[in-house]
Design an enzyme around this catalytic site. Structure first.
Site, PDB file in Angstrom:
ATOM      1  CD  GLU A 230     -35.344 -64.588  21.694  1.00  8.99           C
ATOM      2  OE1 GLU A 230     -34.890 -63.841  20.824  1.00  8.99           O
ATOM      3  OE2 GLU A 230     -34.720 -64.895  22.733  1.00  8.99           O
ATOM      4  CB  CYS A 267     -32.976 -65.880  25.384  1.00 14.24           C
ATOM      5  SG  CYS A 267     -31.879 -65.417  24.043  1.00 14.24           S
TER       6      CYS A 267
END
Lengths: 493, 493
Positions: A230, A267
């Site tokens: 990720e 994020c």
């Protein structure tokens, strides 16, 4: 403080993890669930010491760290339940038809673990996406041993968490090498880990540069392996006309909060806002500016991150035609990140790929589009994202169907009238998205479906009931949901 | 006969496929199922002409080709049912909990299509793994447009099948560019297709060299994409002691048939037989030799394949310590493959990696192990396989648990007391396996679970019921199985 593991010792760690795998893969899901619950308890027992160490290493506030440890414990417990329930095993059974020509054999399929998994944790989530985080929890649930490389920015925190896991492994009588904790600040340790032939998958949370490097190493191996990296996202927000006109003040408040939450170090931080030129947009800009000015700079995870933020912010602000909308009235101290919103035209945004990139921290760029066509054009050219958000009234949505469809193509989660920050831990969560937000859009790193990252199907053909894994036996002793002759059922056969 | 498409035209084909995707992805699963059933009918209607052309191009016998077309039609119908039923959508719904702190939003997840898929068919299955084969059927079921590159060895066959598909697309009123058929004998066409930014996944069946090349190109793109390449396998068979002693004659008959079925041109052809030295093994060798001698050479798919077989067979037979057990008594004509079984010791097999490789055709190597320990050592060192087979009595299985576990680690399907040839089309089938048998062990190319190769999850957060896809609406109008608040149910909410 900790020395890098030497490469010979690392190779031995990988061999030991493989040997542990041969035992661990044969454990029942109930045993793995018990292990995960025992880890959760051990993590709870790390008490104030862990929080104090993590505060020192990460600069994150106490309340946030306590909440994050709580989330990590919750994840372990939730995935333990899912592991035991077994929906993730994707059990399919087709019984034999001996009088078919040719005879159809009995075939039964379920997921089995891949093998040892290397986990590289995140700097911004020392617990939930690190040593005992989602990757570790999912790998253990799947039946895969885990080797965690401590994040260099919080090695002591990682060590305390690793000790808690090791204590739980011992308490459960599991092979000790199903979990190993290694140190490595150098490039070489990471590379040796990912390229070791005993490692069968990689979990990573961090920068694009780091994730892509692991992905490339993994694919260049003689036996390529999956990498679940990720790698960040700018999480675009599309604010439609009527919404902007009617609710600019509320939206501005909401987004000033989301942009600066946790000093912008999530994020899912919204780094791009799109709206079309209108009186509503002027009002929105004013309201957003007022709100941003009032938000104080916050201390970032470490000075390296704060410096990177300051320099990337500078570069972004110095791009042609980019102008400042607002920054916090209070100047930042060293190590702090200054809340900032800038603006640029749709044309400039289309022309300058640098403006598409993440500025990790409390920064957002408001892109002023000429009209909805330009907004659509931009949506069609944006890179892959973890999330994308539509802010719109019912009328807005009806008149922007093509935009919504274009946005769906580039993200893993599409939010309506909300903010992307806040990632609920639940089965319906998809925390993933098209490249470059992750290296594999087909899998999530949050929610129990993440267990499937570390497993693959295996079919058993013509095996007698007594020799099948428990999950596949006629009696359905584990009471799992299974697709038997094309019908989902929880019944015995 | 057909000219290669030029690269500018190919780029346009990819753009058109993308535009078709924007429409196709919004179709209902029932519409896609109807399309697939219409393709099945159109394929049926190709009648004798298709069979005649395929016989000419592939040298496969009429009965086999008729059966393979039947299988291809069956696949389309079975996957159409699965597409409509929707289990593959992996629907998860978690309803909102507004009074949680912070409030939990409503989140609903389902799989959505990846985008245009490039399909490279197989030489050995001109129907079932080619133009209208499993990859195409799965991609269309998922909602992805398909671009098929005709296999150079059967371009005319491919053209007739493509026309049938195009007729069905038109009949269903679907955008015509959801299916395109292109020609390309050159390396450049394949590369341009896989590296085109509009292509989002690749399906391939063929050699290791071809599949690995596509995989590398796909991973080196600015935006890497998944490649599902099935690249062959030697499908090891482990014959245990008691079985060998008691049933050598039956096993020899069974395997002589499996090794030579379809002139050994199946991806599940058993290329390696392992047994331990014993009087039973001597009897088995004699019986196998007798059976192999009696089987006539058969015409292979084309002269290139027959030549490759002859030369690889020669290389294999000339390896140190390899000796011939038997070959067909009848010598092969040009274009034919000669049934052959050779033998080697366990030590030599361990020492010579060349002996691990596939000899595509009616060839199998019998490896004579010193004991079960050596067999276990070999099983632990074998490369990934589509299938592996254990031939054993109950007593054999009980005394070889470690061997069975080692074998599970290297294959996608583990067969007991059967032959690997014959791949049933059903949900429980896993036709895939660890690298190098495929590039992605997590997905199957046979069975409706193969649809999931071409899809990824998308979460909808906070969307009103009226704007959700049908599959996610409260009423459950498509009557699908869904996991709602962690419980599988077919009920409305």
């Amino acid at each position: 403080m900790y020395n890098d593991i030497d490469l010979a010792a690392l190779a031995e760690v990988c061999e030991n993890a493989w040997d542990a795998f041969l035992v661990f893969k044969r454990t029942q899901v109930s045993q793995r669930a018990l292990l995960m619950r025992t880890i959760a308890t051990a993590l709870e027992e790390t008490g104030d010491e862990l929080i104090a160490v993590a505060m020192k290493e990460t600069n994150l506030p106490e309340a946030r760290l306590r909440a994050e440890r709580g989330r990590t414990i919750f994840q372990l417990l939730q995935y333990a339940d899912a592991c035991e329930k077994g929906d993730w095993l994707e059990i399919r059974i087709d019984t034999a038809i001996p009088d078919k020509n040719p005879p159809k054999p009995d075939i039964r399929k379920m997921l089995v673990p891949l093998g040892p998994v290397a986990v590289f944790g995140a700097s911004n989530f020392p617990f939930a996406y690190s040593t005992a985080g989602g990757d570790t929890a999912c790998a253990l649930a799947a039946g895969c041993p885990v080797i965690v490389k401590a994040h260099p920015a919080h090695e002591e925190t990682s060590t305390i968490v690793a000790q808690a896991i090791q204590k739980a492994v011992e308490k459960c009588g599991m092979p000790k090498n199903i979990f190993t904790h290694v140190y490595g600040k150098s490039f070489e340790v990471g590379k040796a880990l990912v390229t070791n032939h005993r490692i069968k998958a990689v979990g990573f949370t961090g920068s694009y540069g780091g994730g892509k490097q692991l992905f490339d190493w993994a694919n260049q191996r003689p036996e390529p392996i999956p990498v679940f990296a990720e790698m960040g996202s700018v999480n675009p927000v599309f604010i439609l006309n009527e919404k902007l006109e009617h609710e600019y003040a509320t939206v501005a408040q909401q987004y000033a909060g989301s942009i600066t939450l946790g000093v912008g170090q999530f994020c899912t931080n919204p780094g791009l806002l799109f709206a079309t030129k209108s009186p509503g947009l002027d009002e929105f800009k004013l309201a957003l500016a007022t709100a941003i000015k009032e938000i104080n700079p916050g201390t970032m995870l470490h000075t390296g991150i704060a410096k990177a933020y300051a320099s990337k912010r500078e570069v972004a602000l110095s791009q042609p035609s980019v102008s400042l909308v607002a920054e916090s009235s209070t100047a930042p101290n060293e190590g702090q990140g200054q809340p900032t919103v800038a603006t640029v035209s749709g044309e400039q945004f289309l022309a300058n790929p640098l403006l598409h990139q993440e500025v990790f921290g409390p920064y957002s760029l408001l892109v002023e589009c000429n009209d909805t066509n330009q907004m659509l054009q931009i949506a069609r050219q944006l890179e892959g994202q973890l999330t994308a958000t539509i802010m719109g009234t019912e009328a807005d949505l009806k008149s922007n169907i093509n935009l919504i469809e274009a946005v769906k193509n580039i993200c893993g989660r599409i939010i309506l009238n909300g903010v992307p920050t806040g990632v609920e831990v639940c089965l319906s969560m998809h925390h993933g998205g098209p490249f470059p937000s992750t290296t594999d859009a087909r899998f999530t790193s949050v929610g129990a479906d993440g267990i499937k990252r570390f497993a693959r199907p295996l079919s058993f053909q013509n095996w007698p009931n007594s020799l099948l894994p428990e999950a596949l036996k006629n009696e359905n002793p584990l009471h799992m949901w299974r697709t038997v002759n094309n019908q989902l059922t929880q019944s015995a056969m």
